[in-house]
Design an enzyme around this catalytic site. Structure first.
Site, short mmCIF file in Angstrom:
data_model
loop_
_atom_site.label_atom_id
_atom_site.label_comp_id
_atom_site.label_asym_id
_atom_site.label_seq_id
_atom_site.Cartn_x
_atom_site.Cartn_y
_atom_site.Cartn_z
N GLY A 80 20.10 51.19 76.76
CA GLY A 80 18.79 50.83 77.29
C GLY A 80 17.89 52.04 77.41
N GLY A 124 22.20 44.91 77.61
CA GLY A 124 23.36 45.70 77.20
C GLY A 124 23.56 46.85 78.16
N SER A 125 24.14 47.93 77.67
CA SER A 125 24.49 49.04 78.55
C SER A 125 23.24 49.85 78.95
CB SER A 125 25.48 49.97 77.84
OG SER A 125 24.88 50.48 76.68
N THR A 126 23.35 50.48 80.11
CA THR A 126 22.25 51.33 80.58
C THR A 126 22.03 52.48 79.61
OG1 THR A 126 22.64 50.71 82.86
CG2 THR A 126 21.52 52.80 82.52
N GLU A 127 23.13 52.96 79.05
CA GLU A 127 23.06 54.08 78.10
C GLU A 127 22.17 53.74 76.91
OE1 GLU A 127 27.00 54.60 76.73
OE2 GLU A 127 26.46 56.20 75.31
N GLU A 147 30.12 51.21 86.26
CA GLU A 147 30.48 49.85 85.87
C GLU A 147 31.87 49.87 85.20
OE1 GLU A 147 27.65 48.24 83.10
OE2 GLU A 147 27.68 46.32 84.13
N LYS A 169 19.55 40.11 67.21
CA LYS A 169 20.81 40.74 66.77
C LYS A 169 21.90 40.50 67.81
CE LYS A 169 22.94 44.71 67.06
NZ LYS A 169 24.34 44.26 67.00
N GLU A 221 17.61 44.42 80.40
CA GLU A 221 18.57 43.93 81.41
C GLU A 221 19.85 44.70 81.18
OE1 GLU A 221 21.57 42.35 82.83
OE2 GLU A 221 21.12 40.43 81.84
#
Ligand code: ADP
Length: 513
Positions: free
Chosen positions: A275, A270-273, A423, A218, A292
């Site tokens: 993730g 993508g974002s840590t959120e 970030e 995706k 990552e």
């Protein structure tokens, strides 16, 4: 141009020098003056021959199919704010179809195919990518806003290199892990972001396919166009149907992949959120996961560093690519004794950066990927000002349409400021100072992230000392943001786990018997 001015042709651009340009300019002001006085004529990459389709469907089971919702969403050119295509909005039902197609392909063809045969497909894909490189680079810039210089010189060559590199591994997996029996995992669900659209697709697909897995990919909602052109290339390469399926859509489409019961492996960038959400969803299932995520990289300049070289590394590390790199060197630690020359040169260099049309070959900083991202950058910059840091932005004219942000840096930043911790994902640098390498190390590591870092010093021993103690997955010395398919990439702490690239990256897509 005044009558007395001279016109000089440089090959890529025409420099228009005012008659007075020979006036004596103090060295320290040369960069600033240069930008004020010299204008480049536009040098846009020709793109009238390149077709973006008005509408892109899903790619499932080797065919382009309509989404079950019948819905499409707009894809915007961030440099003009104009819609240039419609993208299919995939649903959970489409994801289910894609996973079933991938499972069939895994069981009937791909999972059983000898490595040397899989390798041939990967080589074919790599060659087709090379042939179509220029068109793909232009589309990448139109769709995502990154400069043509980046997409043509960095992204696309790396995309092809990734397929070539992994094509070479496909029949050598037994040698990569001697004494073990490497086996594919099955169906891989892969979710990617918008900062390197095709490159992230290559990072995910090439190793998965080389190892014998099939994929459901995706792309990000703001940058799906090149992924669909990649689907055409896969079809042209005669890749057996269902080996790669591409389902476009928003976060809910991604979540449908994450939660599908027949996925064996998930790879997310993508974002840590997001993730963290994915890690929770996958906990307790058999799904193998690699993440990552975000970063807040420290770029450390010691007093014995070659300053001019370091300045170019900083520019490369944060400003080119609009700061849209999770490994961007967004915290600059400068040793106290060289603060003044570093700041002066940084100001001068920033004043020469050209912000504007991503398709112009002279442009250094293209468009911010979306209005939403531009809003996030502005909000972070406001927070920096409110918390007391001092902002520098060169006087630069931004285009009246499109999402653009001037290159910026903050001084007077403390470790507790949000701009030093979170970030920003934009062309904004936070500059801090340190006295000793030990202090730099401690503060560089004082972040929840651990993706990358940079070290600038003349002494090899100092490079080794710092590099071995920095808690980051990738550390560049005397350079920044250099990538190679043979070199593993990935993070520590909240930057994620697992590696992509190199022999280590293969392990993310194999079980070792
Ligand atoms: P960014 O902040 O860089 O846009 P995101 O983490 O929001 O990064 O998005 C990265 C990718 O993850 C995109 O393809 C996006 O559609 C997808 N995504 C967003 N939310 C979810 C979710 N809850 N589950 C799975 N994928 C998601």
């Amino acid at each position: 141009m005044s009558k007395k001015s001279k016109k000089l042709t440089t090959g890529v651009a025409t420099l228009v020098a005012p008659a007075s340009h020979a006036a004596i300019v103090p060295v320290r002001d040369r960069h600033l003056r240069f930008n004020e006085r010299w204008n480049y004529s536009p040098a846009p990459e020709v793109h009238t021959d390149i077709k973006i389709q008005p509408r892109y469907d899903l790619f499932i089971g080797g065919k382009f199919v309509k989404p079950s919702s019948g819905k499409y969403f707009p894809s915007i050119n961030p440099a003009t704010e104009k819609q240039h295509a419609e993208i299919a909005q995939g649903t959970a039902a489409d994801v289910d179809k894609a996973v079933k197609a991938a499972r069939r392909a895994y069981e009937k063809t791909w999972g059983k195919m000898p490595g040397r045969e899989r390798g041939k497909y990967l080589f074919r894909i790599a060659r087709l990518l090379q042939e179509k490189m220029r068109d793909l680079a232009v589309i990448e810039s139109l769709d995502g806003g990154k400069t043509i210089r980046e997409s043509r010189n960095i992204d696309l060559p790396l995309v092809a290199a990734h397929f070539f590199y992994h094509a070479g591994w496909a029949d050598k997996l037994d040698y990569a892990f001697p004494g073990r029996k490497p086996q594919p995992l099955g169906v891989a669900g892969q979710i990617i972001p918008w900062n390197f659209p095709l490159l992230m697709a290559a990072w995910k697909l090439a190793p998965a396919l080389a190892c014998g897995n099939t994929c459901v990919l995706k792309p990000a909602e703001t940058t799906s166009v090149t992924a669909m052109h990649l689907a055409e290339i896969l079809a042209e390469a005669d890749l057996p149907e269902g080996v790669v399926n591409i389902v476009t859509g928003f976060g809910d489409t991604g979540a449908a992949i994450v939660n599908h019961p027949d996925i064996d492996k998930l790879a997310f960038t993508g974002s840590t959120e997001v993730g963290k959400i994915i890690a929770k969803s996958v906990a307790g299932t058999r799904k193998k996961l690699t993440l990552e995520l975000g970063g807040k990289a420290a770029n450390i300049i010691c007093e014995d560093a070659p300053i001019d070289q370091a300045i170019e590394g900083i520019i490369q590390g944060i400003y080119f690519n609009q700061g849209h790199v999770c490994c961007a060197g967004s915290r600059l630690f400068v040793q106290e004794s060289i603060v003044e020359p570093v700041i002066r040169r940084l100001r001068n260099r920033l004043s020469t950066l050209r912000v504007g049309d991503p398709l112009d070959k002279n442009t250094d900083i293209g468009a911010i990927n979306s209005r939403e991202q531009l809003g996030k950058i502005r909000e972070m910059v406001e927070s920096g000002k409110k918390e007391g840091a001092e902002l520098f932005q060169p006087a630069c004219k931004l285009p009246s349409k499109g999402f653009f942000f001037a290159p910026s840096f903050f001084t007077g930043v403390t470790d507790s400021h949000r701009i030093a911790q979170e970030e920003i994902f934009g062309p904004v640098l936070s500059v801090m100072t340190f006295r000793t390498p030990e202090e730099a190390l401690e503060r560089a590591n004082n972040t929840p992230y651990g993706l990358s870092a940079g070290v600038w010093t003349d002494k090899g021993s100092k490079v080794f000392k710092l590099a071995t103690q920095l808690r980051a997955g990738v550390i560049w010395a005397e350079t920044y943001n250099k990538f190679d398919p043979a070199s593993p990439f990935g993070g520590y702490k909240e930057s994620g786990f697992g590696r992509e690239g190199g022999k280590q990256g293969l392990l993310s897509y194999l079980k070792l018997g």
